[in-house]
Design a protein around this motif. Structure first.
Motif, PDB file in Angstrom:
ATOM      1  N   VAL A   1       0.894  -1.110  -0.154  1.00  0.00           N
ATOM      2  CA  VAL A   1       0.004  -0.040  -0.069  1.00  0.00           C
ATOM      3  C   VAL A   1       0.763   1.254  -0.053  1.00  0.00           C
ATOM      4  CG1 VAL A   1      -1.750   1.195   1.180  1.00  0.00           C
ATOM      5  CG2 VAL A   1      -1.708  -1.228   1.429  1.00  0.00           C
ATOM      6  N   LEU A   2       1.965   1.190   0.839  1.00  0.00           N
ATOM      7  CA  LEU A   2       2.868   2.515   0.967  1.00  0.00           C
ATOM      8  C   LEU A   2       3.428   2.538  -0.406  1.00  0.00           C
ATOM      9  CD1 LEU A   2       4.481   4.579   2.532  1.00  0.00           C
ATOM     10  CD2 LEU A   2       6.180   2.937   2.926  1.00  0.00           C
ATOM     11  N   ALA A   3       3.555   1.572  -1.134  1.00  0.00           N
ATOM     12  CA  ALA A   3       4.461   1.711  -2.555  1.00  0.00           C
ATOM     13  C   ALA A   3       3.259   2.688  -3.556  1.00  0.00           C
ATOM     14  CB  ALA A   3       4.751   0.575  -3.165  1.00  0.00           C
ATOM     15  N   GLU A   4       2.290   2.464  -3.323  1.00  0.00           N
ATOM     16  CA  GLU A   4       1.239   3.153  -3.843  1.00  0.00           C
ATOM     17  C   GLU A   4       1.239   4.533  -3.726  1.00  0.00           C
ATOM     18  OE1 GLU A   4      -0.590   2.080  -6.566  1.00  0.00           O
ATOM     19  OE2 GLU A   4      -0.563  -0.228  -6.471  1.00  0.00           O
ATOM     20  N   LEU A   5       1.207   4.770  -2.456  1.00  0.00           N
ATOM     21  CA  LEU A   5       1.178   5.921  -1.872  1.00  0.00           C
ATOM     22  C   LEU A   5       2.319   6.921  -2.220  1.00  0.00           C
ATOM     23  CD1 LEU A   5      -0.364   5.467   1.826  1.00  0.00           C
ATOM     24  CD2 LEU A   5      -1.305   6.856  -0.451  1.00  0.00           C
ATOM     25  N   GLN A   6       3.660   6.128  -2.241  1.00  0.00           N
ATOM     26  CA  GLN A   6       4.779   6.735  -2.794  1.00  0.00           C
ATOM     27  C   GLN A   6       4.715   7.299  -4.301  1.00  0.00           C
ATOM     28  OE1 GLN A   6       7.350   3.719  -1.316  1.00  0.00           O
ATOM     29  NE2 GLN A   6       8.520   4.802  -0.079  1.00  0.00           N
ATOM     30  N   ALA A   7       4.022   6.502  -4.960  1.00  0.00           N
ATOM     31  CA  ALA A   7       4.082   6.603  -6.483  1.00  0.00           C
ATOM     32  C   ALA A   7       3.268   8.025  -6.563  1.00  0.00           C
ATOM     33  CB  ALA A   7       3.611   5.577  -7.262  1.00  0.00           C
ATOM     34  N   VAL A   8       2.049   8.281  -5.683  1.00  0.00           N
ATOM     35  CA  VAL A   8       1.327   9.336  -5.870  1.00  0.00           C
ATOM     36  C   VAL A   8       2.069  10.629  -5.392  1.00  0.00           C
ATOM     37  CG1 VAL A   8      -0.695  10.432  -4.940  1.00  0.00           C
ATOM     38  CG2 VAL A   8      -1.015   8.150  -5.558  1.00  0.00           C
ATOM     39  N   ALA A   9       2.813  10.353  -4.318  1.00  0.00           N
ATOM     40  CA  ALA A   9       3.570  11.462  -3.784  1.00  0.00           C
ATOM     41  C   ALA A   9       4.763  12.183  -4.864  1.00  0.00           C
ATOM     42  CB  ALA A   9       4.138  11.107  -2.477  1.00  0.00           C
ATOM     43  N   HIS A  10       5.412  11.173  -5.478  1.00  0.00           N
ATOM     44  CA  HIS A  10       6.481  11.463  -6.157  1.00  0.00           C
ATOM     45  C   HIS A  10       6.065  11.871  -7.466  1.00  0.00           C
ATOM     46  CE1 HIS A  10       8.959   8.091  -3.899  1.00  0.00           C
ATOM     47  NE2 HIS A  10       8.893   9.119  -3.273  1.00  0.00           N
ATOM     48  N   ALA A  11       5.010  11.589  -8.072  1.00  0.00           N
ATOM     49  CA  ALA A  11       4.161  12.280  -9.376  1.00  0.00           C
ATOM     50  C   ALA A  11       3.930  13.486  -9.258  1.00  0.00           C
ATOM     51  CB  ALA A  11       2.915  11.412  -9.507  1.00  0.00           C
ATOM     52  N   HIS A  12       3.842  13.895  -7.974  1.00  0.00           N
ATOM     53  CA  HIS A  12       3.608  15.581  -7.447  1.00  0.00           C
ATOM     54  C   HIS A  12       4.734  16.131  -7.064  1.00  0.00           C
ATOM     55  CE1 HIS A  12      -0.617  15.020  -8.916  1.00  0.00           C
ATOM     56  NE2 HIS A  12      -0.747  13.858  -8.172  1.00  0.00           N
ATOM     57  N   GLY A  13       5.878  15.548  -6.806  1.00  0.00           N
ATOM     58  CA  GLY A  13       7.166  16.392  -6.364  1.00  0.00           C
ATOM     59  C   GLY A  13       7.267  16.350  -4.928  1.00  0.00           C
ATOM     60  N   ARG A  14       6.448  15.456  -4.235  1.00  0.00           N
ATOM     61  CA  ARG A  14       6.246  15.437  -2.795  1.00  0.00           C
ATOM     62  C   ARG A  14       6.864  14.314  -2.125  1.00  0.00           C
ATOM     63  NH1 ARG A  14       0.499  17.653  -4.033  1.00  0.00           N
ATOM     64  NH2 ARG A  14       0.935  19.772  -4.249  1.00  0.00           N
ATOM     65  N   THR A  15       7.260  14.365  -0.830  1.00  0.00           N
ATOM     66  CA  THR A  15       7.577  13.187  -0.122  1.00  0.00           C
ATOM     67  C   THR A  15       6.514  12.294   0.476  1.00  0.00           C
ATOM     68  OG1 THR A  15       7.916  14.134   1.818  1.00  0.00           O
ATOM     69  CG2 THR A  15       9.733  14.064   0.548  1.00  0.00           C
ATOM     70  N   PRO A  16       6.382  11.165   0.803  1.00  0.00           N
ATOM     71  CA  PRO A  16       5.256  10.429   1.070  1.00  0.00           C
ATOM     72  C   PRO A  16       5.063  10.893   2.475  1.00  0.00           C
ATOM     73  CG  PRO A  16       7.269   8.999   1.285  1.00  0.00           C
ATOM     74  CD  PRO A  16       7.494  10.263   0.468  1.00  0.00           C
ATOM     75  N   ALA A  17       5.843  11.576   3.430  1.00  0.00           N
ATOM     76  CA  ALA A  17       5.210  12.119   4.658  1.00  0.00           C
ATOM     77  C   ALA A  17       4.612  13.481   4.219  1.00  0.00           C
ATOM     78  CB  ALA A  17       6.798  12.313   5.567  1.00  0.00           C
ATOM     79  N   GLN A  18       5.254  14.180   3.427  1.00  0.00           N
ATOM     80  CA  GLN A  18       4.465  15.418   3.242  1.00  0.00           C
ATOM     81  C   GLN A  18       3.177  15.148   2.619  1.00  0.00           C
ATOM     82  OE1 GLN A  18       7.260  16.984   0.279  1.00  0.00           O
ATOM     83  NE2 GLN A  18       8.347  18.139   1.909  1.00  0.00           N
ATOM     84  N   LEU A  19       2.876  13.854   1.836  1.00  0.00           N
ATOM     85  CA  LEU A  19       1.726  13.712   1.213  1.00  0.00           C
ATOM     86  C   LEU A  19       0.701  13.469   2.481  1.00  0.00           C
ATOM     87  CD1 LEU A  19       0.245  13.048  -1.447  1.00  0.00           C
ATOM     88  CD2 LEU A  19       0.663  10.817  -0.942  1.00  0.00           C
ATOM     89  N   ALA A  20       1.130  12.541   3.629  1.00  0.00           N
ATOM     90  CA  ALA A  20       0.360  12.063   4.628  1.00  0.00           C
ATOM     91  C   ALA A  20      -0.135  13.303   5.246  1.00  0.00           C
ATOM     92  CB  ALA A  20       1.265  11.158   5.341  1.00  0.00           C
ATOM     93  N   LEU A  21       0.906  14.272   5.761  1.00  0.00           N
ATOM     94  CA  LEU A  21       0.542  15.362   6.547  1.00  0.00           C
ATOM     95  C   LEU A  21      -0.503  16.541   5.651  1.00  0.00           C
ATOM     96  CD1 LEU A  21       3.994  16.264   7.877  1.00  0.00           C
ATOM     97  CD2 LEU A  21       1.904  15.382   9.085  1.00  0.00           C
ATOM     98  N   ALA A  22      -0.212  16.527   4.558  1.00  0.00           N
ATOM     99  CA  ALA A  22      -1.229  17.141   3.622  1.00  0.00           C
ATOM    100  C   ALA A  22      -2.626  16.707   3.819  1.00  0.00           C
ATOM    101  CB  ALA A  22      -0.644  17.617   2.294  1.00  0.00           C
ATOM    102  N   TRP A  23      -2.754  15.265   3.390  1.00  0.00           N
ATOM    103  CA  TRP A  23      -3.957  14.697   3.533  1.00  0.00           C
ATOM    104  C   TRP A  23      -4.642  14.914   4.787  1.00  0.00           C
ATOM    105  CZ3 TRP A  23      -5.832  11.158   6.921  1.00  0.00           C
ATOM    106  CH2 TRP A  23      -6.940  10.447   6.620  1.00  0.00           C
ATOM    107  N   LEU A  24      -3.877  14.982   5.675  1.00  0.00           N
ATOM    108  CA  LEU A  24      -4.732  15.082   7.167  1.00  0.00           C
ATOM    109  C   LEU A  24      -5.382  16.581   7.064  1.00  0.00           C
ATOM    110  CD1 LEU A  24      -5.064  13.710   9.915  1.00  0.00           C
ATOM    111  CD2 LEU A  24      -3.099  14.831  10.813  1.00  0.00           C
ATOM    112  N   MET A  25      -4.529  17.220   6.798  1.00  0.00           N
ATOM    113  CA  MET A  25      -5.124  18.957   6.759  1.00  0.00           C
ATOM    114  C   MET A  25      -6.325  19.202   5.885  1.00  0.00           C
ATOM    115  SD  MET A  25      -3.244  20.178   9.120  1.00  0.00           S
ATOM    116  CE  MET A  25      -3.897  21.824   9.099  1.00  0.00           C
ATOM    117  N   LYS A  26      -6.271  18.448   4.751  1.00  0.00           N
ATOM    118  CA  LYS A  26      -7.192  18.538   3.597  1.00  0.00           C
ATOM    119  C   LYS A  26      -8.726  17.975   4.406  1.00  0.00           C
ATOM    120  CE  LYS A  26      -9.073  19.300  -0.378  1.00  0.00           C
ATOM    121  NZ  LYS A  26      -9.495  20.827  -1.238  1.00  0.00           N
TER     122      LYS A  26
END
Length: 330
Positions: free
Chosen positions: A245-270
């Motif tokens: 599952v993490l690999a899928e999230l990493q792919a989403v993050a990297h496609a948008h120039g973000r780290t998976p940690a940044q994606l996880a935090l931004a998801w929470l705030m949204k």
């Protein structure tokens, strides 16, 4: 830095908090110099919300924070906790305690170790099922009246317990685990309750106890004394499924120039913009990287991508062992 508020007097706190637990134990070796540098970097960035507990170390985490803030107390909003018992020698968990006399002695101990006159936010770390919550919060109320504590909080408490607690004294904050991989807070109604009653919801472990950073790729990456070795989510088939599952999230993050940690935090705030993410790190590098997550907002399309690859049921295994899970949401 963005800010929010706590309490009826609307005290200003940063909209993100720094968890300091891993600086002294739980997550491998400690480096006090780097940890203090991380706290200083957080304060310099405008992050004033620091989170600790007497059981972290045990006791040494509060002393570390004292060393870090002794000359900048006015820039720090300190949250600490009582109620989870650990033996000072072998560091084993010994249960929970919410007895009024214990509440008061724990507060005095924390004040001394932190080197401060007043604790900004004092949490009951885990609800003690053997002591009525009204008695525990009654003792916490006396601490407020004595000027030893400013605001009161509970951690991993249910709506029923929050309601009973509030009949004794206002509860200003609830701290509960919430992230892409821990969504049960949505199901038990505590997020909605906090929103309705003006209680600050602090989402601890928004990075899945480090898993969502992508830095843990093998069970062997965890130190021998890392408590995550005992977590069902980091073991066997659960761990392998979660890596997929993490690999899928990493792919989403990297496609948008973000780290998976940044994606996880931004998801929470949204997902829940009215709550404070409480992430832990003991390195300046990762602190700065994580804070960059608050410089952008995920689009609806990105949220849909995340929902597709990581729905609520995606991750395998419980947050804790069955025994420890029984202590949650009491």
């Amino acid at each position: 830095m963005k800010f929010t508020h706590i309490g009826i007097d609307r005290c200003q706190v940063s909209a993100v908090a720094l968890g300091c637990a891993g600086m002294t134990d739980l997550y491998g070796q400690r480096d006090d110099q780097e940890s203090i540098a991380t706290i200083h970097a957080a304060l310099d960035a405008g992050l004033n919300f620091l989170d600790t507990a007497d059981m972290y170390g045990p006791f040494s985490n509060e002393r570390l924070i004292a060393d870090a803030i002794h000359d900048r107390r006015d820039r720090a909003f300190i949250a600490t906790k009582f109620g989870t018992l650990r033996d000072a020698d072998d560091k084993q968990k010994r249960g929970t305690c919410g007895r009024p006399d214990y509440v008061k002695s724990s507060c005095d101990g924390s004040l001394k170790r932190l080197g401060i006159d007043t604790i900004d936010l004092y949490y009951q770390h885990r609800v003690d099922g053997a002591v009525p919550i009204e008695e525990t919060v009654g003792a916490m109320k006396e601490l407020v009246e004595a000027g030893k504590v400013r605001y009161l909080g509970l951690s991993e408490a249910s709506v029923a317990t929050l309601t009973r607690a509030q009949s004794v004294h206002r509860i200003d904050s609830l701290q509960t685990e919430y992230s892409i991989w821990s969504r049960d807070a949505e199901d038990i109604g505590v997020i909605d309750y906090c929103r309705q009653h003006g209680i600050l919801f602090v989402a601890c472990s928004p990075l899945g106890r480090g898993f969502l950073t992508g830095q843990i790729t093998s069970f062997d990456d965890l130190a021998e004394d890392d408590y995550r070795r005992h977590s069902p989510r980091f073991q066997g088939e659960n761990f392998q499924k979660n890596l997929e599952v993490l690999a899928e999230l990493q792919a989403v993050a990297h496609a948008h120039g973000r780290t998976p940690a940044q994606l996880a935090l931004a998801w929470l705030m949204k997902k829940q913009p009215q709550m404070v993410p409480l992430f832990g790190t003991k390195k300046v590098k990762y602190l700065r990287e994580n804070l960059q997550a608050f410089d952008f907002t995920l689009s609806e399309a990105e949220m849909q991508q995340i929902a597709k690859v990581a729905p609520e049921s995606a991750f395998a295994g419980g947050r804790y062992t069955d025994e420890l899970m029984k202590l949650l949401n009491a």
